[in-house]
Design a protein around this motif. Sequence first.
Motif, PDB file in Angstrom:
ATOM      1  N   SER A 194       0.823  -1.218   0.000  1.00 22.30           N
ATOM      2  CA  SER A 194       0.000   0.000   0.000  1.00 22.30           C
ATOM      3  C   SER A 194       0.852   1.262   0.000  1.00 22.30           C
ATOM      4  CB  SER A 194      -0.922   0.010   1.226  1.00 22.30           C
ATOM      5  OG  SER A 194      -1.816  -1.077   1.196  1.00 22.30           O
ATOM      6  N   ALA A 195       2.032   1.163   0.610  1.00 22.77           N
ATOM      7  CA  ALA A 195       2.897   2.338   0.724  1.00 22.77           C
ATOM      8  C   ALA A 195       3.892   2.470  -0.424  1.00 22.77           C
ATOM      9  CB  ALA A 195       3.661   2.282   2.046  1.00 22.77           C
ATOM     10  N   CYS A 196       4.054   1.423  -1.218  1.00 27.66           N
ATOM     11  CA  CYS A 196       5.143   1.431  -2.201  1.00 27.66           C
ATOM     12  C   CYS A 196       4.705   1.408  -3.659  1.00 27.66           C
ATOM     13  CB  CYS A 196       6.077   0.245  -1.949  1.00 27.66           C
ATOM     14  SG  CYS A 196       6.930   0.312  -0.364  1.00 27.66           S
ATOM     15  N   ILE A 197       3.466   1.034  -3.927  1.00 28.79           N
ATOM     16  CA  ILE A 197       3.036   0.965  -5.325  1.00 28.79           C
ATOM     17  C   ILE A 197       1.834   1.874  -5.549  1.00 28.79           C
ATOM     18  CG2 ILE A 197       3.919  -1.367  -5.673  1.00 28.79           C
ATOM     19  CD1 ILE A 197       1.085  -2.405  -5.347  1.00 28.79           C
ATOM     20  N   VAL A 198       1.718   2.376  -6.752  1.00 23.85           N
ATOM     21  CA  VAL A 198       0.632   3.301  -7.078  1.00 23.85           C
ATOM     22  C   VAL A 198      -0.681   2.533  -7.190  1.00 23.85           C
ATOM     23  CG1 VAL A 198       2.134   4.950  -8.233  1.00 23.85           C
ATOM     24  CG2 VAL A 198       1.151   3.054  -9.542  1.00 23.85           C
ATOM     25  N   PRO A 199      -1.818   3.206  -6.948  1.00 25.08           N
ATOM     26  CA  PRO A 199      -3.124   2.530  -6.971  1.00 25.08           C
ATOM     27  C   PRO A 199      -3.422   1.771  -8.260  1.00 25.08           C
ATOM     28  CG  PRO A 199      -3.335   4.693  -5.992  1.00 25.08           C
ATOM     29  CD  PRO A 199      -1.934   4.605  -6.516  1.00 25.08           C
ATOM     30  N   SER A 200      -2.921   2.256  -9.388  1.00 25.14           N
ATOM     31  CA  SER A 200      -3.213   1.596 -10.662  1.00 25.14           C
ATOM     32  C   SER A 200      -2.610   0.194 -10.746  1.00 25.14           C
ATOM     33  CB  SER A 200      -2.694   2.446 -11.827  1.00 25.14           C
ATOM     34  OG  SER A 200      -1.290   2.636 -11.727  1.00 25.14           O
ATOM     35  N   VAL A 201      -1.616  -0.075  -9.919  1.00 20.55           N
ATOM     36  CA  VAL A 201      -0.953  -1.384  -9.927  1.00 20.55           C
ATOM     37  C   VAL A 201      -1.482  -2.274  -8.801  1.00 20.55           C
ATOM     38  CG1 VAL A 201       1.316  -2.529  -9.953  1.00 20.55           C
ATOM     39  CG2 VAL A 201       1.091  -0.209 -10.832  1.00 20.55           C
ATOM     40  N   HIS A 202      -2.268  -1.708  -7.903  1.00 19.05           N
ATOM     41  CA  HIS A 202      -2.744  -2.450  -6.733  1.00 19.05           C
ATOM     42  C   HIS A 202      -3.457  -3.745  -7.105  1.00 19.05           C
ATOM     43  CE1 HIS A 202      -2.703   0.781  -3.322  1.00 19.05           C
ATOM     44  NE2 HIS A 202      -1.525   0.580  -3.861  1.00 19.05           N
ATOM     45  N   ARG A 203      -4.327  -3.686  -8.105  1.00 17.56           N
ATOM     46  CA  ARG A 203      -5.134  -4.872  -8.415  1.00 17.56           C
ATOM     47  C   ARG A 203      -4.286  -6.027  -8.933  1.00 17.56           C
ATOM     48  NH1 ARG A 203      -8.596  -4.185 -13.959  1.00 17.56           N
ATOM     49  NH2 ARG A 203      -6.913  -3.551 -15.358  1.00 17.56           N
ATOM     50  N   PHE A 204      -3.092  -5.718  -9.439  1.00 13.17           N
ATOM     51  CA  PHE A 204      -2.203  -6.774  -9.908  1.00 13.17           C
ATOM     52  C   PHE A 204      -1.300  -7.298  -8.787  1.00 13.17           C
ATOM     53  CE2 PHE A 204      -2.947  -3.945 -13.582  1.00 13.17           C
ATOM     54  CZ  PHE A 204      -3.566  -4.847 -14.431  1.00 13.17           C
ATOM     55  N   ALA A 205      -0.929  -6.414  -7.864  1.00 16.37           N
ATOM     56  CA  ALA A 205       0.015  -6.791  -6.815  1.00 16.37           C
ATOM     57  C   ALA A 205      -0.655  -7.288  -5.540  1.00 16.37           C
ATOM     58  CB  ALA A 205       0.923  -5.606  -6.486  1.00 16.37           C
ATOM     59  N   MET A 206      -1.814  -6.747  -5.212  1.00 15.29           N
ATOM     60  CA  MET A 206      -2.457  -7.086  -3.946  1.00 15.29           C
ATOM     61  C   MET A 206      -2.851  -8.559  -3.794  1.00 15.29           C
ATOM     62  SD  MET A 206      -2.421  -4.946  -1.606  1.00 15.29           S
ATOM     63  CE  MET A 206      -2.178  -3.209  -1.238  1.00 15.29           C
ATOM     64  N   PRO A 207      -3.129  -9.290  -4.879  1.00 14.45           N
ATOM     65  CA  PRO A 207      -3.426 -10.723  -4.697  1.00 14.45           C
ATOM     66  C   PRO A 207      -2.250 -11.531  -4.153  1.00 14.45           C
ATOM     67  CG  PRO A 207      -4.298  -9.969  -6.797  1.00 14.45           C
ATOM     68  CD  PRO A 207      -3.446  -8.852  -6.259  1.00 14.45           C
ATOM     69  N   ILE A 208      -1.030 -11.016  -4.280  1.00 14.26           N
ATOM     70  CA  ILE A 208       0.155 -11.777  -3.865  1.00 14.26           C
ATOM     71  C   ILE A 208       0.098 -12.183  -2.394  1.00 14.26           C
ATOM     72  CG2 ILE A 208       2.667 -11.691  -3.574  1.00 14.26           C
ATOM     73  CD1 ILE A 208       2.770  -9.936  -6.088  1.00 14.26           C
ATOM     74  N   PRO A 209      -0.116 -11.244  -1.453  1.00 11.94           N
ATOM     75  CA  PRO A 209      -0.173 -11.670  -0.048  1.00 11.94           C
ATOM     76  C   PRO A 209      -1.334 -12.608   0.251  1.00 11.94           C
ATOM     77  CG  PRO A 209      -0.729  -9.338  -0.264  1.00 11.94           C
ATOM     78  CD  PRO A 209      -0.181  -9.775  -1.570  1.00 11.94           C
ATOM     79  N   TYR A 210      -2.437 -12.481  -0.486  1.00 10.78           N
ATOM     80  CA  TYR A 210      -3.571 -13.384  -0.277  1.00 10.78           C
ATOM     81  C   TYR A 210      -3.213 -14.805  -0.707  1.00 10.78           C
ATOM     82  CZ  TYR A 210      -6.604  -9.372   0.628  1.00 10.78           C
ATOM     83  OH  TYR A 210      -7.174  -8.250   1.176  1.00 10.78           O
ATOM     84  N   VAL A 211      -2.570 -14.919  -1.855  1.00 12.10           N
ATOM     85  CA  VAL A 211      -2.147 -16.241  -2.336  1.00 12.10           C
ATOM     86  C   VAL A 211      -1.126 -16.844  -1.381  1.00 12.10           C
ATOM     87  CG1 VAL A 211      -0.929 -17.462  -4.183  1.00 12.10           C
ATOM     88  CG2 VAL A 211      -2.629 -15.705  -4.752  1.00 12.10           C
ATOM     89  N   GLN A 212      -0.184 -16.030  -0.932  1.00 15.94           N
ATOM     90  CA  GLN A 212       0.824 -16.508   0.011  1.00 15.94           C
ATOM     91  C   GLN A 212       0.174 -17.040   1.283  1.00 15.94           C
ATOM     92  OE1 GLN A 212       3.656 -13.525   1.261  1.00 15.94           O
ATOM     93  NE2 GLN A 212       4.445 -14.795   2.922  1.00 15.94           N
ATOM     94  N   LEU A 213      -0.795 -16.303   1.804  1.00 14.86           N
ATOM     95  CA  LEU A 213      -1.460 -16.712   3.043  1.00 14.86           C
ATOM     96  C   LEU A 213      -2.231 -18.014   2.857  1.00 14.86           C
ATOM     97  CD1 LEU A 213      -2.236 -16.093   5.983  1.00 14.86           C
ATOM     98  CD2 LEU A 213      -4.158 -14.744   5.098  1.00 14.86           C
ATOM     99  N   ILE A 214      -2.922 -18.151   1.743  1.00 17.91           N
ATOM    100  CA  ILE A 214      -3.708 -19.362   1.488  1.00 17.91           C
ATOM    101  C   ILE A 214      -2.797 -20.582   1.356  1.00 17.91           C
ATOM    102  CG2 ILE A 214      -5.188 -20.517  -0.201  1.00 17.91           C
ATOM    103  CD1 ILE A 214      -6.422 -17.725  -0.765  1.00 17.91           C
ATOM    104  N   VAL A 215      -1.725 -20.437   0.579  1.00 17.26           N
ATOM    105  CA  VAL A 215      -0.778 -21.547   0.405  1.00 17.26           C
ATOM    106  C   VAL A 215      -0.153 -21.928   1.740  1.00 17.26           C
ATOM    107  CG1 VAL A 215       1.426 -22.220  -0.630  1.00 17.26           C
ATOM    108  CG2 VAL A 215      -0.279 -20.998  -2.001  1.00 17.26           C
ATOM    109  N   TYR A 216       0.232 -20.926   2.505  1.00 18.33           N
ATOM    110  CA  TYR A 216       0.846 -21.161   3.818  1.00 18.33           C
ATOM    111  C   TYR A 216      -0.125 -21.878   4.758  1.00 18.33           C
ATOM    112  CZ  TYR A 216       2.759 -20.027   8.444  1.00 18.33           C
ATOM    113  OH  TYR A 216       3.232 -20.094   9.736  1.00 18.33           O
ATOM    114  N   ALA A 217      -1.373 -21.436   4.775  1.00 15.73           N
ATOM    115  CA  ALA A 217      -2.368 -22.037   5.670  1.00 15.73           C
ATOM    116  C   ALA A 217      -2.587 -23.510   5.339  1.00 15.73           C
ATOM    117  CB  ALA A 217      -3.686 -21.270   5.571  1.00 15.73           C
ATOM    118  N   PHE A 218      -2.681 -23.831   4.061  1.00 15.08           N
ATOM    119  CA  PHE A 218      -2.870 -25.227   3.666  1.00 15.08           C
ATOM    120  C   PHE A 218      -1.641 -26.071   4.006  1.00 15.08           C
ATOM    121  CE2 PHE A 218      -6.410 -23.751   0.957  1.00 15.08           C
ATOM    122  CZ  PHE A 218      -7.330 -24.758   1.229  1.00 15.08           C
ATOM    123  N   TRP A 219      -0.458 -25.495   3.795  1.00 13.64           N
ATOM    124  CA  TRP A 219       0.772 -26.240   4.078  1.00 13.64           C
ATOM    125  C   TRP A 219       0.917 -26.517   5.572  1.00 13.64           C
ATOM    126  CZ3 TRP A 219       4.287 -28.844   1.319  1.00 13.64           C
ATOM    127  CH2 TRP A 219       5.496 -29.184   1.944  1.00 13.64           C
TER     128      TRP A 219
END
Length: 202
Positions: free
Chosen positions: A86-111
């Motif tokens: 949120s602090a490092c990328i412009v809003p126009s790129v948010h929709r492409f970058a923001m899924p990354i932590p969600y995917v990481q969390l889901i993979v981690y939780a299953f593992w």
Amino acid sequence: MATDYALAVLCCVFAWHLWRVGKAAVQASVCAWAAGFVCFGLASFAGGTVHGFAAIFSQAVLQELWKLTAYAVGLASFFLLVGTLSACIVPSVHRFAMPIPYVQLIVYAFWMATHDDFRYVIYDYAFTNLGIVALQCYAGLTYRAMSVRWMAGGVLVSFFAGAVQINRVALHDHFNHNDLYHVIQMGGMYLFYRGALLLKDR
């Protein structure tokens, strides 16, 4: 146990201050880091309870507390990465970058549902730290973000603490690798806290 609880208290103090600052300044990035510190505090408290009361609680209770520790750290990593994005990328790129932590969390939780080794917790946290330092370096070069040095320092200290934990470095029989890890990580948390205070939403 004592160092676990000390780290938990420290994280909660940092979280409270960050939340107040973030809410007053309407900075989602700072508030996300506050949430991350709350999760770290919860993980430290649960982990300390496992270490300190292993002879009292049943194995089933200890297992649940250990899972709580692992998932709390994973959730902390999620909030830290969201806040940094949120602090490092412009809003126009948010929709492409923001899924990354969600995917990481889901993979981690299953593992972690089928694994108990703490090294996997450290691996996940290390990935988050790499993301933080990469994003902060980008922000430093692009926006001259003032938080870079603090965040980079926090990452370095966290990696050092993780190495101590994985290699089971101990100073004394009554001050084992877990205790040393917590003490070193306190320094890392302070550096992260100072850096998070300087975050500005893009």
